[in-house]
Design a protein around this motif. Structure first.
Motif, PDB file in Angstrom:
ATOM      1  N   ARG A 195      -8.756  41.043 -41.798  1.00  0.00           N
ATOM      2  CA  ARG A 195      -8.057  40.353 -40.707  1.00  0.00           C
ATOM      3  C   ARG A 195      -8.751  40.531 -39.366  1.00  0.00           C
ATOM      4  N   ASP A 196      -9.565  41.572 -39.225  1.00  0.00           N
ATOM      5  CA  ASP A 196     -10.159  41.899 -37.920  1.00  0.00           C
ATOM      6  C   ASP A 196     -11.661  42.137 -38.060  1.00  0.00           C
ATOM      7  N   PRO A 197     -12.472  41.082 -37.881  1.00  0.00           N
ATOM      8  CA  PRO A 197     -13.927  41.212 -38.060  1.00  0.00           C
ATOM      9  C   PRO A 197     -14.578  42.256 -37.147  1.00  0.00           C
ATOM     10  N   LYS A 198     -14.081  42.416 -35.922  1.00  0.00           N
ATOM     11  CA  LYS A 198     -14.668  43.421 -35.018  1.00  0.00           C
ATOM     12  C   LYS A 198     -14.422  44.830 -35.567  1.00  0.00           C
ATOM     13  N   LYS A 199     -13.223  45.035 -36.055  1.00  0.00           N
ATOM     14  CA  LYS A 199     -12.902  46.330 -36.650  1.00  0.00           C
ATOM     15  C   LYS A 199     -13.759  46.567 -37.888  1.00  0.00           C
ATOM     16  N   ALA A 200     -13.961  45.522 -38.687  1.00  0.00           N
ATOM     17  CA  ALA A 200     -14.782  45.634 -39.892  1.00  0.00           C
ATOM     18  C   ALA A 200     -16.223  45.995 -39.540  1.00  0.00           C
ATOM     19  N   GLU A 201     -16.749  45.386 -38.501  1.00  0.00           N
ATOM     20  CA  GLU A 201     -18.120  45.691 -38.088  1.00  0.00           C
ATOM     21  C   GLU A 201     -18.231  47.128 -37.596  1.00  0.00           C
ATOM     22  N   ALA A 202     -17.269  47.577 -36.810  1.00  0.00           N
ATOM     23  CA  ALA A 202     -17.284  48.951 -36.312  1.00  0.00           C
ATOM     24  C   ALA A 202     -17.162  49.940 -37.472  1.00  0.00           C
ATOM     25  N   TYR A 203     -16.318  49.623 -38.432  1.00  0.00           N
ATOM     26  CA  TYR A 203     -16.140  50.487 -39.597  1.00  0.00           C
ATOM     27  C   TYR A 203     -17.447  50.566 -40.392  1.00  0.00           C
ATOM     28  N   GLY A 204     -18.077  49.406 -40.611  1.00  0.00           N
ATOM     29  CA  GLY A 204     -19.353  49.369 -41.322  1.00  0.00           C
ATOM     30  C   GLY A 204     -20.432  50.161 -40.598  1.00  0.00           C
ATOM     31  N   ALA A 205     -20.454  50.064 -39.283  1.00  0.00           N
ATOM     32  CA  ALA A 205     -21.445  50.805 -38.491  1.00  0.00           C
ATOM     33  C   ALA A 205     -21.222  52.310 -38.627  1.00  0.00           C
ATOM     34  N   ALA A 206     -19.966  52.729 -38.633  1.00  0.00           N
ATOM     35  CA  ALA A 206     -19.669  54.156 -38.784  1.00  0.00           C
ATOM     36  C   ALA A 206     -20.125  54.661 -40.149  1.00  0.00           C
ATOM     37  N   ILE A 207     -19.870  53.882 -41.193  1.00  0.00           N
ATOM     38  CA  ILE A 207     -20.295  54.271 -42.544  1.00  0.00           C
ATOM     39  C   ILE A 207     -21.814  54.337 -42.625  1.00  0.00           C
TER      40      ILE A 207
END
Length: 118
Positions: free
Chosen positions: A81-93
């Motif tokens: 639902r939230d592409p910005k959150k998904a990108e930040a999560y992916g960057a953290a991983i």
């Protein structure tokens, strides 16, 4: 002034409180913990690392796969639902992987450690 200083120093010593620490008397848990620390402590660049000091040798963790899978599904929906959150999560991983703190397990290795749903 010197007498006052001596009295204050005496008051702050543990002997003044009547306590005594005998390092030769330690419990089995203390001895086991010391052994773990002696065998596992490593000094990193800006930190120390050690093994876990569990109370029991054979620690049984609670079965939480159903809870973990529920949280994963909820997280996946939230990220979709939230592409910005998904990108930040992916960057953290990716940062965890790049730093060597995490890695992707081959399916065979993951299956040895847990039952995966298809």
């Amino acid at each position: 002034m010197f007498l006052l200083r001596q009295q204050v120093e005496k008051w702050w010593t543990t002997e003044a409180f009547g306590t005594h620490c005998d390092v030769n008397e330690s419990s089995a848990e203390d001895q086991r913990s010391i052994k773990i620390l002696n065998n596992t402590v490593k000094r990193g660049e800006n930190r120390y690392e050690s093994g876990f000091l569990w109370k029991n040798e054979d620690v049984k963790m609670p079965e939480n796969q159903a809870t973990a899978m529920g949280r994963l599904k909820k997280l996946e929906k939230s990220l979709m639902r939230d592409p910005k959150k998904a990108e930040a999560y992916g960057a953290a991983i990716r940062a965890y992987v790049d730093a060597g703190h995490a890695r992707k397990l081959p399916r065979e290795e993951a299956e040895r450690h847990m039952c995966l749903e298809d």
